[in-house]
Write an enzyme that holds these catalytic residues in place. Sequence first.
Site, mmCIF file in Angstrom:
data_model
loop_
_atom_site.group_PDB
_atom_site.id
_atom_site.type_symbol
_atom_site.label_atom_id
_atom_site.label_comp_id
_atom_site.label_asym_id
_atom_site.label_seq_id
_atom_site.Cartn_x
_atom_site.Cartn_y
_atom_site.Cartn_z
ATOM 1 N N SER A 1 -22.197 4.106 -38.987
ATOM 2 C CA SER A 1 -22.009 4.843 -38.326
ATOM 3 C C SER A 1 -20.676 5.249 -37.937
ATOM 4 O O SER A 1 -20.329 6.243 -36.764
ATOM 5 C CB SER A 1 -22.465 4.402 -36.775
ATOM 6 O OG SER A 1 -21.257 3.251 -36.454
ATOM 7 N N TRP B 1 -17.426 7.030 -39.577
ATOM 8 C CA TRP B 1 -16.852 7.352 -37.632
ATOM 9 C C TRP B 1 -17.681 8.925 -37.880
ATOM 10 O O TRP B 1 -17.493 10.059 -38.577
ATOM 11 C CB TRP B 1 -15.467 7.665 -37.824
ATOM 12 C CG TRP B 1 -14.995 6.757 -38.211
ATOM 13 C CD1 TRP B 1 -14.078 6.177 -38.950
ATOM 14 C CD2 TRP B 1 -14.990 5.314 -37.537
ATOM 15 N NE1 TRP B 1 -13.872 4.799 -38.895
ATOM 16 C CE2 TRP B 1 -14.033 4.434 -37.681
ATOM 17 C CE3 TRP B 1 -14.966 5.186 -35.948
ATOM 18 C CZ2 TRP B 1 -13.593 2.869 -37.062
ATOM 19 C CZ3 TRP B 1 -14.662 3.648 -35.020
ATOM 20 C CH2 TRP B 1 -14.128 3.034 -35.990
ATOM 21 N N CYS C 1 -5.748 1.399 5.925
ATOM 22 C CA CYS C 1 -6.968 0.396 6.836
ATOM 23 C C CYS C 1 -6.498 -1.086 7.572
ATOM 24 O O CYS C 1 -5.366 0.084 8.188
ATOM 25 C CB CYS C 1 -6.983 -0.576 5.808
ATOM 26 S SG CYS C 1 -5.033 -1.235 4.611
ATOM 27 N N HIS D 1 0.669 -1.648 -0.577
ATOM 28 C CA HIS D 1 -0.069 0.264 0.365
ATOM 29 C C HIS D 1 0.826 1.533 0.024
ATOM 30 O O HIS D 1 2.084 1.229 0.585
ATOM 31 C CB HIS D 1 -0.787 -0.085 1.131
ATOM 32 C CG HIS D 1 -2.151 -0.778 1.251
ATOM 33 N ND1 HIS D 1 -3.040 -0.998 2.192
ATOM 34 C CD2 HIS D 1 -2.366 -1.946 -0.132
ATOM 35 C CE1 HIS D 1 -4.116 -1.936 1.603
ATOM 36 N NE2 HIS D 1 -3.751 -2.379 0.280
ATOM 37 N N GLU E 1 1.309 4.086 1.976
ATOM 38 C CA GLU E 1 1.641 4.325 2.957
ATOM 39 C C GLU E 1 2.646 3.438 3.284
ATOM 40 O O GLU E 1 4.048 3.987 3.999
ATOM 41 C CB GLU E 1 0.673 3.684 4.111
ATOM 42 C CG GLU E 1 -0.672 5.046 4.036
ATOM 43 C CD GLU E 1 -1.475 4.109 3.683
ATOM 44 O OE1 GLU E 1 -2.587 4.544 3.866
ATOM 45 O OE2 GLU E 1 -1.498 3.276 3.035
ATOM 46 N N THR F 1 -30.497 2.449 -23.764
ATOM 47 C CA THR F 1 -31.614 2.459 -23.136
ATOM 48 C C THR F 1 -31.993 1.981 -22.144
ATOM 49 O O THR F 1 -32.612 2.058 -21.587
ATOM 50 C CB THR F 1 -32.875 2.222 -24.971
ATOM 51 O OG1 THR F 1 -32.357 3.092 -25.793
ATOM 52 C CG2 THR F 1 -33.872 2.590 -24.427
ATOM 53 N N THR G 1 -24.477 -5.053 -31.380
ATOM 54 C CA THR G 1 -22.958 -4.432 -31.891
ATOM 55 C C THR G 1 -21.938 -5.033 -32.377
ATOM 56 O O THR G 1 -21.803 -5.237 -33.016
ATOM 57 C CB THR G 1 -22.780 -3.319 -30.244
ATOM 58 O OG1 THR G 1 -23.578 -2.393 -30.589
ATOM 59 C CG2 THR G 1 -22.196 -2.815 -30.631
#
Length: 364
Positions: free
Chosen positions: A171, A173, A78, A53, A55, A303, A199
Amino acid sequence: MKELKDFFYLQMAYGLAEKAIGWASPNPYVGAVIVKKDTIIGHGYHEKPGKPHAEVIALQRAGSLARNSTAYINLEPCVHWGKTPPCMESLLQARVGRVVISDFDPNPLVSKKGIKKLKEAGIEVSLGLLQEKNRRLNETYIKYITKNIPFVAAKVAVSLDGKMATKTFSSRWISSAETRKYIHLLRGEYDALMIGVNTLIKDDPLLTVRHPNWRSKRLTRIILDSHLRFPLGSRILSTLSRGKILVFTLKQAPSKKADALRKKGVEVIPLSSSRIDPNKVLSWLGEHEISSVLVEGGGRLLTSMLEERAVDKIFVTLSPKLIGGKAAPTFFQGKGADFIKDSLSMKRIHSFQIDEDLIVEGYL
């Protein structure tokens, strides 16, 4: 003067923590700076899960000079064992005199316990400076650790009249080449990418990160595919060395197709429901330590995610084109709101320009 110095050194800790973006998850992004008599004697950041970590690294660099020093850390240290020992012990053993921390760690195993332990040891603690900066930096970690589901961002490229493609579904670009480079830079900040099977079929994407900042980055790729229409010749199947491929489907999907995908190295996850529920997908991902997801489409998936209120943040790239046509798809369709007051509103909006494109990002 003291507060100004605290601000300066804590900003340096943030500069270190930001180096961990996209690498340290599902752990938080943490940087640490050790200062004594206005001299930086140690610094570090948490690079990846399983590595020391922030520290610990900073204190190791400081060595015996750390006694009576000030430690600047953007997140509460922690106090529990994970893949590494608790960094609190290193702070206590080093006998630092003061610790400046931006914010509590929202992890129930840590929250407020680290601060309490420091104070019980007689160490002066300053808390709250640049708190909002930490909450923005660690937004993915905060949601993941408190909700046990990933932070979800959505990216969409549209024309000025809101179209994702032409009426013939062309689509490429809408966005400029430089904007597409930015999207690859953005991809690397997340654990996983998510698309719908339409897609996959239409665009045959690789879903890899192709930016020099992320040369060794592995991304989990997620495809939602109710009936397993996943083409067995898809280019993405050649990229398993760049990250796992997860396909969420329904239990009634063809078992032979599921077996064929598994033989190619794909993980197929059948769901017991009449449709693929985004919330069930997110719950599964959270249980498997995926803390952040970037949704890249298509329109049906976007959506669905928006209607379910499953998106936390959205990136919209607006290109100065007018496509027109009633049949040309927009990225948010569905039932739609009856009244303006019922519409989704973006908050904390930030915008900038790349070439002629305008990128708008905000929270939902």
